[in-house]
Structure formats: structure tokens, C-alpha cells
Design an enzyme around this catalytic site. Structure first.
Site, PDB file in Angstrom:
ATOM      1  N   ASP A  48      36.490  72.992  26.136  1.00 20.50           N
ATOM      2  CA  ASP A  48      37.268  73.595  27.211  1.00 20.50           C
ATOM      3  C   ASP A  48      36.517  74.830  27.715  1.00 20.50           C
ATOM      4  O   ASP A  48      36.062  75.645  26.908  1.00 20.50           O
ATOM      5  CB  ASP A  48      38.658  73.978  26.680  1.00 20.50           C
ATOM      6  CG  ASP A  48      39.643  74.338  27.771  1.00 20.50           C
ATOM      7  OD1 ASP A  48      39.298  75.161  28.649  1.00 20.50           O
ATOM      8  OD2 ASP A  48      40.767  73.813  27.751  1.00 20.50           O
ATOM      9  N   ILE A  49      36.376  74.963  29.037  1.00 20.72           N
ATOM     10  CA  ILE A  49      35.634  76.114  29.579  1.00 20.72           C
ATOM     11  C   ILE A  49      36.455  77.405  29.561  1.00 20.72           C
ATOM     12  O   ILE A  49      35.916  78.483  29.768  1.00 20.72           O
ATOM     13  CB  ILE A  49      35.089  75.849  31.004  1.00 20.72           C
ATOM     14  CG1 ILE A  49      36.219  75.564  31.984  1.00 20.72           C
ATOM     15  CG2 ILE A  49      34.058  74.732  30.978  1.00 20.72           C
ATOM     16  CD1 ILE A  49      35.769  75.527  33.439  1.00 20.72           C
ATOM     17  N   ASN A 104      50.292  67.279  26.655  1.00 22.38           N
ATOM     18  CA  ASN A 104      51.382  67.579  27.584  1.00 22.38           C
ATOM     19  C   ASN A 104      51.509  66.467  28.622  1.00 22.38           C
ATOM     20  O   ASN A 104      50.507  66.002  29.154  1.00 22.38           O
ATOM     21  CB  ASN A 104      51.124  68.910  28.297  1.00 22.38           C
ATOM     22  CG  ASN A 104      50.891  70.051  27.329  1.00 22.38           C
ATOM     23  OD1 ASN A 104      51.566  70.162  26.324  1.00 22.38           O
ATOM     24  ND2 ASN A 104      49.913  70.893  27.619  1.00 22.38           N
ATOM     25  N   GLN A 111      51.287  70.406  31.641  1.00 18.88           N
ATOM     26  CA  GLN A 111      50.082  69.640  31.988  1.00 18.88           C
ATOM     27  C   GLN A 111      49.496  70.197  33.277  1.00 18.88           C
ATOM     28  O   GLN A 111      50.147  70.196  34.313  1.00 18.88           O
ATOM     29  CB  GLN A 111      50.418  68.154  32.148  1.00 18.88           C
ATOM     30  CG  GLN A 111      49.210  67.293  32.405  1.00 18.88           C
ATOM     31  CD  GLN A 111      49.541  65.806  32.513  1.00 18.88           C
ATOM     32  OE1 GLN A 111      50.698  65.422  32.611  1.00 18.88           O
ATOM     33  NE2 GLN A 111      48.522  64.978  32.519  1.00 18.88           N
ATOM     34  N   HIS A 117      45.184  63.954  28.400  1.00 14.99           N
ATOM     35  CA  HIS A 117      44.213  64.658  27.566  1.00 14.99           C
ATOM     36  C   HIS A 117      44.902  65.326  26.389  1.00 14.99           C
ATOM     37  O   HIS A 117      46.067  65.696  26.453  1.00 14.99           O
ATOM     38  CB  HIS A 117      43.405  65.687  28.362  1.00 14.99           C
ATOM     39  CG  HIS A 117      44.217  66.748  29.044  1.00 14.99           C
ATOM     40  ND1 HIS A 117      44.965  66.522  30.174  1.00 14.99           N
ATOM     41  CD2 HIS A 117      44.372  68.060  28.751  1.00 14.99           C
ATOM     42  CE1 HIS A 117      45.551  67.649  30.559  1.00 14.99           C
ATOM     43  NE2 HIS A 117      45.205  68.592  29.702  1.00 14.99           N
ATOM     44  N   PHE A 118      44.152  65.419  25.316  1.00 16.08           N
ATOM     45  CA  PHE A 118      44.601  66.111  24.107  1.00 16.08           C
ATOM     46  C   PHE A 118      43.773  67.373  23.959  1.00 16.08           C
ATOM     47  O   PHE A 118      42.560  67.361  24.201  1.00 16.08           O
ATOM     48  CB  PHE A 118      44.401  65.232  22.867  1.00 16.08           C
ATOM     49  CG  PHE A 118      45.422  64.151  22.718  1.00 16.08           C
ATOM     50  CD1 PHE A 118      46.513  64.318  21.876  1.00 16.08           C
ATOM     51  CD2 PHE A 118      45.298  62.967  23.415  1.00 16.08           C
ATOM     52  CE1 PHE A 118      47.466  63.313  21.742  1.00 16.08           C
ATOM     53  CE2 PHE A 118      46.240  61.959  23.284  1.00 16.08           C
ATOM     54  CZ  PHE A 118      47.330  62.132  22.444  1.00 16.08           C
ATOM     55  N   HIS A 119      44.434  68.444  23.552  1.00 14.94           N
ATOM     56  CA  HIS A 119      43.750  69.692  23.211  1.00 14.94           C
ATOM     57  C   HIS A 119      43.633  69.737  21.692  1.00 14.94           C
ATOM     58  O   HIS A 119      44.629  69.545  20.997  1.00 14.94           O
ATOM     59  CB  HIS A 119      44.577  70.912  23.643  1.00 14.94           C
ATOM     60  CG  HIS A 119      44.718  71.078  25.109  1.00 14.94           C
ATOM     61  ND1 HIS A 119      43.929  71.934  25.835  1.00 14.94           N
ATOM     62  CD2 HIS A 119      45.570  70.508  26.000  1.00 14.94           C
ATOM     63  CE1 HIS A 119      44.292  71.898  27.107  1.00 14.94           C
ATOM     64  NE2 HIS A 119      45.290  71.028  27.231  1.00 14.94           N
TER      65      HIS A 119
END
Length: 192
Positions: A48-49, A104, A111, A117-119
Site C-alpha cells: 500500500d502506498i 471492506n 471501501q 481487496h484485502f488489507h
């Protein structure tokens, strides 16, 4: 009087429009750079940026789906296997004291990108990176009624043919059908 024109769209058209603007699809296509840590034929994972903590990773399916319930079971299963694998690896590589795995569905749930997507977020003792959840008290009788109502509508997974949504997936650009137009007349109310 105000005229508002609404374009009626099919679920396929909504998905197509979402994919065309999707930052994650552009990352998968190489149009936007990313810091990839894992890739296979179905899944892509990258840092993640704007991380919560160093090592914060996003894991996404290569096919475009907006929310998890739209995904076919086999892809969701594979995605979860990758999330599990990466969670363990990130746990070890970062020396984290814990790991959060978040997913989410919908803007109301937080979201930000309309692509499943999963974090995976490494956590460290007292990092206070994510606030505590607001918990509510609820009457046990209401919980009982809710559990009964929900339980009546849920069947064992083995008895269901398909857990995925009927919303179609998008893998390639297709010609979009002509949109129907509806005009709605809105009248303004005068203040009393």
C-alpha cells in the site's frame, strides 16, 4: 421545474464502467506502477502506498469484482489461501506483534476502491494505528430474534449451488449496449 436524465444500466454495464476507472485494474495491467510482493495467475499483491504500518499489503483478484459476494467460490477460496499465506509471511518478515486482515464491501464499510481487496496490516504493540471499534449494547432478546430471523434464511453451504452473485464478471472490454433514458420531473417545494 428541474429535468433530470437518468441512464438505466445493466449490472454488466455498471461493472464495465467500474473496471474502466479502476486503479487496481490499471495496476494489474501495468499502467500504474506498484511495489509487487506476490503474483500468480489469479491474484496480485502489492504494498500500500499509504500504509498503516510498514509492510501493509493489498491482495486483489486479477479479475474485476466490486464486492466479495460477486466473486465465484473458486476464486474467493484461492484469494483467501493467498491472504493466509501472505499474512504468515508478512508476520515473520516484519517482526510484527500481530496482523490485521481487513476486507471492506461498499463505501459505507470503508471501501475506497471498488475492486475486491484485502488489507494485510502488520501491527505492533501500542502502535494505535487503528482505533478501537465502537461497540453497542443490545438487548439479549433482540439478539435472539435477530439470530432466529437470520438463521431461517441461511442454508448450509453444501446445499447451495452457487455462493456467488448473479452479477457478471468483467475480464475484457465488450461493446456496451445502448442505454435507455428516463426523464424524471422534479418540482421544487416552496418554503412555508
Amino acid at each position: 421545474m428541474i429535468n433530470i436524465t437518468i441512464m438505466a444500466q445493466t449490472p454488466q454495464q455498471v461493472l464495465e464502467a467500474s473496471k474502466a476507472q479502476c486503479i487496481f485494474c490499471k495496476i494489474i495491467e501495468g499502467e500504474i506502477p506498484s511495489f509487487k510482493i506476490y503474483e500468480d495467475s489469479k491474484v496480485y499483491a502489492f504494498l500500500d502506498i499509504n500504509p498503516v504500518n510498514a509492510g501493509h499489503t493489498l491482495v486483489i483478484p486479477k479479475e474485476h469484482y466490486i464486492v466479495l459476494p460477486q466473486m465465484p467460490d473458486d476464486l474467493a477460496t484461492h484469494l483467501m489461501k493467498v491472504v493466509k499465506y501472505l499474512s504468515g509471511a508478512i508476520f515473520e518478515m516484519t517482526g510484527a506483534h500481530g496482523i490485521n486482515v481487513f476486507q471492506n464491501n461498499g463505501a459505507a464499510a470503508g471501501q475506497e476502491v471498488p475492486h475486491v481487496h484485502f488489507h494485510i496490516i502488520p501491527r505492533f504493540q501500542d502502535d494505535k494505528a487503528i482505533g478501537e471499534w465502537k461497540r453497542n449494547q443490545i438487548d439479549p432478546e433482540k439478539l435472539k430474534q435477530m439470530a432466529e430471523a437470520m438463521g431461517k434464511n441461511l442454508k448450509p453451504i453444501s446445499s447451495r449451488v452457487n455462493l456467488g452473485s448473479t452479477t457478471p464478471k468483467v475480464t475484457k472490454k465488450k461493446k456496451v449496449a445502448t442505454k435507455r433514458k428516463k426523464t424524471i420531473k422534479v418540482t421544487k417545494r416552496k418554503k412555508l
